[in-house]
Design an enzyme around this catalytic site. Structure first.
Site, PDB file in Angstrom:
ATOM      1  N   CYS A  94     -10.384 -22.946  15.152  1.00 55.58           N
ATOM      2  CA  CYS A  94     -10.850 -21.680  14.390  1.00 55.58           C
ATOM      3  C   CYS A  94     -10.673 -21.928  12.946  1.00 55.58           C
ATOM      4  O   CYS A  94     -10.989 -23.265  12.573  1.00 55.58           O
ATOM      5  CB  CYS A  94      -9.706 -20.583  14.767  1.00 55.58           C
ATOM      6  SG  CYS A  94      -8.093 -20.755  14.027  1.00 55.58           S
ATOM      7  N   ASN A 109      -6.169 -22.175  11.883  1.00 58.08           N
ATOM      8  CA  ASN A 109      -5.305 -22.360  12.827  1.00 58.08           C
ATOM      9  C   ASN A 109      -3.912 -21.868  12.703  1.00 58.08           C
ATOM     10  O   ASN A 109      -2.862 -22.469  13.113  1.00 58.08           O
ATOM     11  CB  ASN A 109      -5.270 -24.120  12.533  1.00 58.08           C
ATOM     12  CG  ASN A 109      -4.571 -24.830  13.869  1.00 58.08           C
ATOM     13  OD1 ASN A 109      -3.917 -25.842  13.782  1.00 58.08           O
ATOM     14  ND2 ASN A 109      -4.682 -24.193  15.154  1.00 58.08           N
ATOM     15  N   CYS A 133      -4.081 -18.186  13.775  1.00 60.32           N
ATOM     16  CA  CYS A 133      -4.355 -16.981  14.672  1.00 60.32           C
ATOM     17  C   CYS A 133      -4.937 -17.388  15.861  1.00 60.32           C
ATOM     18  O   CYS A 133      -4.171 -17.494  17.028  1.00 60.32           O
ATOM     19  CB  CYS A 133      -4.959 -15.975  13.960  1.00 60.32           C
ATOM     20  SG  CYS A 133      -4.429 -15.319  12.576  1.00 60.32           S
ATOM     21  N   ARG A 134      -6.233 -17.560  15.834  1.00 62.53           N
ATOM     22  CA  ARG A 134      -6.880 -17.538  17.167  1.00 62.53           C
ATOM     23  C   ARG A 134      -6.774 -18.894  17.959  1.00 62.53           C
ATOM     24  O   ARG A 134      -6.265 -19.038  19.096  1.00 62.53           O
ATOM     25  CB  ARG A 134      -8.550 -17.362  16.932  1.00 62.53           C
ATOM     26  CG  ARG A 134      -8.773 -16.007  16.485  1.00 62.53           C
ATOM     27  CD  ARG A 134     -10.277 -16.175  15.811  1.00 62.53           C
ATOM     28  NE  ARG A 134     -10.631 -16.905  14.743  1.00 62.53           N
ATOM     29  CZ  ARG A 134     -11.765 -16.958  14.212  1.00 62.53           C
ATOM     30  NH1 ARG A 134     -12.787 -16.536  14.832  1.00 62.53           N
ATOM     31  NH2 ARG A 134     -11.686 -17.822  13.270  1.00 62.53           N
ATOM     32  N   SER A 135      -6.914 -20.115  17.193  1.00 62.64           N
ATOM     33  CA  SER A 135      -6.795 -21.248  18.085  1.00 62.64           C
ATOM     34  C   SER A 135      -5.479 -21.544  18.595  1.00 62.64           C
ATOM     35  O   SER A 135      -5.197 -21.983  19.880  1.00 62.64           O
ATOM     36  CB  SER A 135      -7.565 -22.480  17.390  1.00 62.64           C
ATOM     37  OG  SER A 135      -6.780 -22.762  16.024  1.00 62.64           O
ATOM     38  N   ASP A 168     -11.603 -12.857  14.079  1.00 63.20           N
ATOM     39  CA  ASP A 168     -10.416 -13.236  13.382  1.00 63.20           C
ATOM     40  C   ASP A 168      -9.552 -11.892  12.952  1.00 63.20           C
ATOM     41  O   ASP A 168      -9.743 -11.212  12.347  1.00 63.20           O
ATOM     42  CB  ASP A 168     -10.841 -13.946  12.201  1.00 63.20           C
ATOM     43  CG  ASP A 168      -9.894 -14.804  11.520  1.00 63.20           C
ATOM     44  OD1 ASP A 168      -8.334 -14.663  12.019  1.00 63.20           O
ATOM     45  OD2 ASP A 168     -10.040 -15.717  10.697  1.00 63.20           O
TER      46      ASP A 168
END
Length: 145
Positions: free
Chosen positions: A9, A12, A14-16, A120
């Site tokens: 993401c 690095n 939140c999402r990933s 995000d």
């Protein structure tokens, strides 16, 4: 052979890392990592609200630390999954000549979710919504492996 998967993401945090934590929970035998295309948060733990939302679902992200995506990741992983098209394009721009490692949008594994990317939550504030999408795509990814 173990499948090596990298989630990517922007920062690095939140999402990933959430995708890494979810997939590690459901498939502990896979080699899984995450990275960001940006360098702002290198060395930082996942964002507090994302950790809290993940923890409420039984996923522990506390040991993860942000790192930046690098060209060597193409050789270190069998599959690279981007959280959105901007990150996918940034990853592809770093592809070494002759490398054929697949780079795909993670949400292609959740075709019925109604999204082609994971929004995000650092900006939207919807950590549970992001986790819903990550869980759906993770299930689809595991079914495809």
């Amino acid at each position: 052979m173990t499948t090596r998967i990298l989630f990517v993401c922007l920062g690095n945090i939140c999402r990933s890392p959430a995708a890494e934590g979810v997939l590690r929970h459901h498939a502990p035998t896979l080699e899984i990592d995450s990275a960001g295309t940006g360098r702002w948060h290198v060395g930082d733990p996942p964002y507090g609200p994302m950790q809290a939302a993940a923890r409420a679902r039984g996923y522990d992200l506390s040991d993860l630390r942000a790192r930046q995506f690098k060209p060597g990741d193409f050789d270190a992983f069998d599959l690279i999954l981007a959280m959105d098209t901007d990150n996918l394009h940034q990853i592809e721009a770093m592809r070494p000549s002759g490398n054929a490692t697949p780079v795909e949008l993670f949400m292609r594994y959740a075709p019925g979710a109604g999204f082609d990317h994971v929004p995000d939550p650092y900006y939207t504030g919807d950590f549970d919504g992001a986790l819903d999408l990550i869980e759906q795509a993770s299930s689809g990814l595991l079914a495809a492996l």
